[in-house]
Design a protein around this motif. Structure first.
Motif, PDB file in Angstrom:
ATOM      1  N   VAL A  21      -0.412  14.864   1.193  1.00 27.32           N
ATOM      2  CA  VAL A  21      -1.417  13.794   1.184  1.00 27.32           C
ATOM      3  C   VAL A  21      -0.732  12.436   1.186  1.00 27.32           C
ATOM      4  O   VAL A  21      -1.142  11.521   1.903  1.00 27.32           O
ATOM      5  CB  VAL A  21      -2.357  13.940  -0.034  1.00 27.32           C
ATOM      6  CG1 VAL A  21      -3.267  12.732  -0.166  1.00 27.32           C
ATOM      7  CG2 VAL A  21      -3.169  15.212   0.078  1.00 27.32           C
ATOM      8  N   ALA A  22       0.317  12.288   0.399  1.00 24.81           N
ATOM      9  CA  ALA A  22       1.048  11.021   0.348  1.00 24.81           C
ATOM     10  C   ALA A  22       1.651  10.691   1.712  1.00 24.81           C
ATOM     11  O   ALA A  22       1.598   9.540   2.159  1.00 24.81           O
ATOM     12  CB  ALA A  22       2.143  11.089  -0.717  1.00 24.81           C
ATOM     13  N   GLN A  55       4.014  10.129  -9.698  1.00 29.02           N
ATOM     14  CA  GLN A  55       3.342  10.454 -10.956  1.00 29.02           C
ATOM     15  C   GLN A  55       2.573  11.764 -10.881  1.00 29.02           C
ATOM     16  O   GLN A  55       2.032  12.219 -11.882  1.00 29.02           O
ATOM     17  CB  GLN A  55       2.382   9.325 -11.348  1.00 29.02           C
ATOM     18  CG  GLN A  55       3.099   8.046 -11.716  1.00 29.02           C
ATOM     19  CD  GLN A  55       2.147   6.941 -12.079  1.00 29.02           C
ATOM     20  OE1 GLN A  55       0.953   7.013 -11.817  1.00 29.02           O
ATOM     21  NE2 GLN A  55       2.676   5.898 -12.693  1.00 29.02           N
ATOM     22  N   GLY A  56       2.534  12.364  -9.708  1.00 27.92           N
ATOM     23  CA  GLY A  56       1.866  13.648  -9.556  1.00 27.92           C
ATOM     24  C   GLY A  56       0.382  13.551  -9.280  1.00 27.92           C
ATOM     25  O   GLY A  56      -0.332  14.548  -9.382  1.00 27.92           O
ATOM     26  N   ILE A  88       0.841  -1.201   0.000  1.00 27.68           N
ATOM     27  CA  ILE A  88       0.000   0.000   0.000  1.00 27.68           C
ATOM     28  C   ILE A  88       0.875   1.251   0.000  1.00 27.68           C
ATOM     29  O   ILE A  88       0.622   2.196  -0.754  1.00 27.68           O
ATOM     30  CB  ILE A  88      -0.961  -0.013   1.199  1.00 27.68           C
ATOM     31  CG1 ILE A  88      -1.956  -1.163   1.064  1.00 27.68           C
ATOM     32  CG2 ILE A  88      -1.690   1.321   1.322  1.00 27.68           C
ATOM     33  CD1 ILE A  88      -2.817  -1.374   2.282  1.00 27.68           C
ATOM     34  N   VAL A  89       1.904   1.259   0.849  1.00 36.47           N
ATOM     35  CA  VAL A  89       2.806   2.415   0.886  1.00 36.47           C
ATOM     36  C   VAL A  89       3.500   2.585  -0.464  1.00 36.47           C
ATOM     37  O   VAL A  89       3.669   3.702  -0.952  1.00 36.47           O
ATOM     38  CB  VAL A  89       3.822   2.273   2.039  1.00 36.47           C
ATOM     39  CG1 VAL A  89       4.872   3.364   1.971  1.00 36.47           C
ATOM     40  CG2 VAL A  89       3.112   2.307   3.378  1.00 36.47           C
ATOM     41  N   GLY A  90       3.885   1.484  -1.090  1.00 36.15           N
ATOM     42  CA  GLY A  90       4.504   1.557  -2.421  1.00 36.15           C
ATOM     43  C   GLY A  90       3.573   2.167  -3.454  1.00 36.15           C
ATOM     44  O   GLY A  90       3.999   2.959  -4.297  1.00 36.15           O
ATOM     45  N   MET A  91       2.295   1.812  -3.407  1.00 35.81           N
ATOM     46  CA  MET A  91       1.325   2.394  -4.341  1.00 35.81           C
ATOM     47  C   MET A  91       1.146   3.885  -4.086  1.00 35.81           C
ATOM     48  O   MET A  91       1.004   4.673  -5.029  1.00 35.81           O
ATOM     49  CB  MET A  91      -0.013   1.670  -4.241  1.00 35.81           C
ATOM     50  CG  MET A  91       0.001   0.286  -4.839  1.00 35.81           C
ATOM     51  SD  MET A  91      -1.623  -0.494  -4.918  1.00 35.81           S
ATOM     52  CE  MET A  91      -1.895  -0.876  -3.207  1.00 35.81           C
ATOM     53  N   ILE A  92       1.160   4.280  -2.810  1.00 32.76           N
ATOM     54  CA  ILE A  92       1.039   5.704  -2.472  1.00 32.76           C
ATOM     55  C   ILE A  92       2.239   6.470  -3.022  1.00 32.76           C
ATOM     56  O   ILE A  92       2.093   7.553  -3.609  1.00 32.76           O
ATOM     57  CB  ILE A  92       0.918   5.889  -0.950  1.00 32.76           C
ATOM     58  CG1 ILE A  92      -0.405   5.303  -0.444  1.00 32.76           C
ATOM     59  CG2 ILE A  92       1.024   7.354  -0.566  1.00 32.76           C
ATOM     60  CD1 ILE A  92      -0.487   5.159   1.058  1.00 32.76           C
TER      61      ILE A  92
END
Length: 50
Positions: free
Chosen positions: A32-33, A25-26, A15-19
């Motif tokens: 927020v991230a 990618q902006g 999940i952290v990797g996806m965030i």
């Protein structure tokens, strides 16, 4: 180690990797991230300890 703890150890970094990927990618702002990554980590620690 219980199944719940193992699941948190596997799922939370994903999940952290996806965030981080969305941030790079902006798609989301750094603030927020950071908040989302912190909440994910805190949730994983709480679930793993209970």
């Amino acid at each position: 180690m219980t199944d719940k703890q193992l699941a948190m150890l596997i799922v939370a970094p994903m999940i952290v990797g996806m965030i981080v990927l969305m941030w790079r990618q902006g798609a989301v702002s750094p603030i927020v991230a950071g908040v989302m990554a912190s909440l994910t980590t805190l949730t994983a620690v709480f679930v793993a300890l209970t």
